[in-house]
Scaffold this motif. Sequence first.
Motif, short mmCIF file in Angstrom:
data_model
loop_
_atom_site.label_atom_id
_atom_site.label_comp_id
_atom_site.label_asym_id
_atom_site.label_seq_id
_atom_site.Cartn_x
_atom_site.Cartn_y
_atom_site.Cartn_z
N ARG A 115 21.84 3.08 10.41
CA ARG A 115 21.99 1.63 10.37
C ARG A 115 21.31 1.07 9.12
NH1 ARG A 115 19.56 -0.45 15.84
NH2 ARG A 115 18.07 1.19 15.33
N SER A 116 21.72 -0.12 8.72
CA SER A 116 21.13 -0.79 7.57
C SER A 116 20.02 -1.73 8.01
CB SER A 116 22.19 -1.57 6.80
OG SER A 116 23.18 -0.72 6.28
N LEU A 117 19.11 -2.05 7.08
CA LEU A 117 18.11 -3.07 7.34
C LEU A 117 18.74 -4.45 7.31
CD1 LEU A 117 15.26 -1.64 5.08
CD2 LEU A 117 15.48 -1.40 7.54
N GLU A 118 19.64 -4.66 6.36
CA GLU A 118 20.34 -5.93 6.25
C GLU A 118 21.68 -5.84 6.98
OE1 GLU A 118 18.94 -6.91 1.64
OE2 GLU A 118 21.04 -6.55 2.13
N PRO A 119 22.02 -6.83 7.80
CA PRO A 119 23.37 -6.87 8.36
C PRO A 119 24.40 -6.97 7.23
CG PRO A 119 21.92 -8.45 9.46
CD PRO A 119 21.19 -7.96 8.26
N PRO A 143 0.83 -1.21 0.00
CA PRO A 143 0.00 0.00 0.00
C PRO A 143 0.86 1.26 0.00
CG PRO A 143 0.11 -0.92 2.20
CD PRO A 143 0.82 -1.89 1.31
N MET A 144 0.21 2.41 -0.12
CA MET A 144 0.93 3.67 -0.10
C MET A 144 1.68 3.84 1.23
SD MET A 144 -0.36 7.62 -0.45
CE MET A 144 -1.12 7.39 -2.05
N HIS A 145 2.93 4.28 1.12
CA HIS A 145 3.77 4.42 2.30
C HIS A 145 4.95 5.30 1.97
CE1 HIS A 145 5.79 1.35 -0.07
NE2 HIS A 145 6.88 1.53 0.66
N THR A 146 5.76 5.60 2.96
CA THR A 146 7.10 6.16 2.76
C THR A 146 8.10 5.15 3.31
OG1 THR A 146 7.37 7.27 4.89
CG2 THR A 146 6.13 8.45 3.20
N ASP A 147 9.36 5.36 3.00
CA ASP A 147 10.39 4.44 3.47
C ASP A 147 11.09 4.95 4.72
OD1 ASP A 147 10.01 2.49 1.47
OD2 ASP A 147 11.13 3.70 0.04
N TYR A 148 10.38 5.76 5.51
CA TYR A 148 10.95 6.31 6.73
C TYR A 148 10.38 5.58 7.95
CZ TYR A 148 13.37 10.37 4.74
OH TYR A 148 14.25 11.20 4.09
N ALA A 149 10.90 4.41 8.22
CA ALA A 149 10.46 3.66 9.40
C ALA A 149 10.95 4.35 10.67
CB ALA A 149 10.99 2.23 9.34
N LEU A 171 17.12 10.98 4.10
CA LEU A 171 17.74 9.92 4.89
C LEU A 171 17.94 8.65 4.08
CD1 LEU A 171 15.75 10.28 8.24
CD2 LEU A 171 18.06 11.12 7.75
N THR A 172 17.00 8.36 3.18
CA THR A 172 17.04 7.11 2.42
C THR A 172 16.72 7.38 0.95
OG1 THR A 172 14.69 6.59 2.68
CG2 THR A 172 16.19 5.82 4.42
N GLY A 173 17.05 6.44 0.13
CA GLY A 173 16.70 6.49 -1.29
C GLY A 173 16.62 5.08 -1.84
N VAL A 174 15.74 4.88 -2.82
CA VAL A 174 15.53 3.54 -3.40
C VAL A 174 15.55 3.63 -4.91
CG1 VAL A 174 14.01 1.54 -3.52
CG2 VAL A 174 14.05 2.92 -1.45
N GLY A 175 16.35 2.78 -5.52
CA GLY A 175 16.34 2.62 -6.96
C GLY A 175 15.67 1.31 -7.31
N VAL A 227 10.75 7.28 11.76
CA VAL A 227 11.21 8.66 11.69
C VAL A 227 10.04 9.56 12.08
CG1 VAL A 227 12.11 10.50 10.21
CG2 VAL A 227 12.86 8.12 9.87
N PRO A 228 10.16 10.34 13.16
CA PRO A 228 9.03 11.16 13.61
C PRO A 228 8.77 12.34 12.68
CG PRO A 228 10.96 11.59 14.95
CD PRO A 228 11.32 10.43 14.06
N GLU A 229 7.55 12.83 12.73
CA GLU A 229 7.21 14.04 11.98
C GLU A 229 7.68 15.28 12.76
OE1 GLU A 229 3.09 14.32 10.84
OE2 GLU A 229 2.87 12.13 10.83
N PRO A 230 8.07 16.31 12.05
CA PRO A 230 8.23 16.39 10.60
C PRO A 230 9.53 15.73 10.17
CG PRO A 230 8.88 18.46 11.59
CD PRO A 230 8.36 17.60 12.72
N TYR A 231 9.49 15.11 8.99
CA TYR A 231 10.71 14.53 8.44
C TYR A 231 11.77 15.62 8.28
CZ TYR A 231 7.87 10.45 7.02
OH TYR A 231 7.06 9.36 6.99
N PRO A 232 13.04 15.27 8.33
CA PRO A 232 14.08 16.28 8.15
C PRO A 232 14.06 16.85 6.73
CG PRO A 232 15.02 14.08 8.20
CD PRO A 232 13.60 13.93 8.61
N GLU A 233 14.64 18.01 6.57
CA GLU A 233 14.68 18.65 5.25
C GLU A 233 15.67 17.98 4.31
OE1 GLU A 233 15.31 22.81 5.67
OE2 GLU A 233 13.43 23.16 6.75
N PHE A 234 16.57 17.20 4.85
CA PHE A 234 17.51 16.45 4.00
C PHE A 234 17.06 15.00 3.94
CE2 PHE A 234 19.06 16.58 8.34
CZ PHE A 234 19.34 15.25 8.61
#
Length: 423
Positions: free
Chosen positions: A347-351, A247-253, A264-268, A255-262
Amino acid sequence: MYTLPDRFEFMSDAWLDEARRWFEGRKPPAPFAVSERFADAPPHLQFPDDAASWTARFDGEAFSITRGFDGSADVTVEGDYQAALMSAQFVGVMAPGAWKAMQREVDNAFGKGTVRMKGRLQPEASELMMHFHDHMGRRTVENPDLEHRARRLGVAGKIREMEEQGYTVIERAISDEFADEVRTATLRALSSQGVTTLNWMTYHGREFELLLQNPQLMTLIDASLGRGAVIASISAIRRGPGPGFIPMHTDYAHVPEPYPEFSLTGVGVWALEDWTLESGPTWIVPGSHKHRRPPREGEGHNQGVPIVMPKGSVVYFHHGVWHWQGDRTAPGERVTIHAHFNRGILRSLEPKKIDVQMLHRNAPRLGEMLGEDDWFDKLSAHGRDYSRLAYMNKLHAFTEAKKREILGEPAAPKGQDLGALVS
């Protein structure tokens, strides 16, 4: 200028010094010479007319490594610096089909003929030069000048679009042939375990190691997450017809609101076959990262756009963008690789699994995304790894300055250089 002690910028003076060390004492059976010249080198290397050149010559007794181009050499190579760098970072050229595959991807990224080779060496000399190529490839870093690199790779406009919309698409970032190879390797890994999703894909074949180092995608990652971004997870998804299950989501597990202006993550997300509306593509709400929060219930779907792109393309989104998986009405399967990166301080999701053989058969770029080049997790009883701290501070500052140049923003105010304090 922007390397750790055992790494080198392509064609720099330090790179030539390492070449001299490698060739010292070697004696092939016959004299030969190889000379290369590449235009549009990054300005900070300060080559005359921004042309990088060198010549390796064996006179029957010893090697000489000199700056400059010799058009009469047995083999000459000319072309674009950034394209040549992509070749120079490829390790394993003696493997069956590897040299051809390397040339194929360089041609795909820059156009056929961007790097041109003339002449031919005798087998013994050719084998020696391929060993040299791999030796240097393990030590040759990416061009640290983000603006120059993005411009030469044709993604400067993509960086600006990414900042404004929160996402961008690089069409045909890899060749159709490589996309087919990655798809086959993905299905092999999924089928071997009887699953439709799988993480830790970095360790499931050479195809994934090479895919992760795609210079166009990594340039977007550098621009959004800074140098030293680390793998959060590399996952595969295989899905057939039916409604989307993400479903619709963001990838900021967490992370409290408001998200930072920079960011944190990116997905290709790599398309290993054509993405059409019927194939069940990812949907994205353009500009949703500016809300700096996750979507509320029932919000955003009427603003979403489907990501339609040809095979071999990659969509990159960052910064808490709202997105979801679309419904698939077409027959067959959609197979995707999701390359999820974090800013290096997270930290990473995967070790992480540091495989020395994997590091040995790749350029330093792969080690960087596994966290090998920064100072985190390097603390010992004697303190921090200050050499890596100074290196990464310098690289971050240079990258940020060049990103501002791409975006047409004024230079940041000068602050205290922590790298200088600890070097």
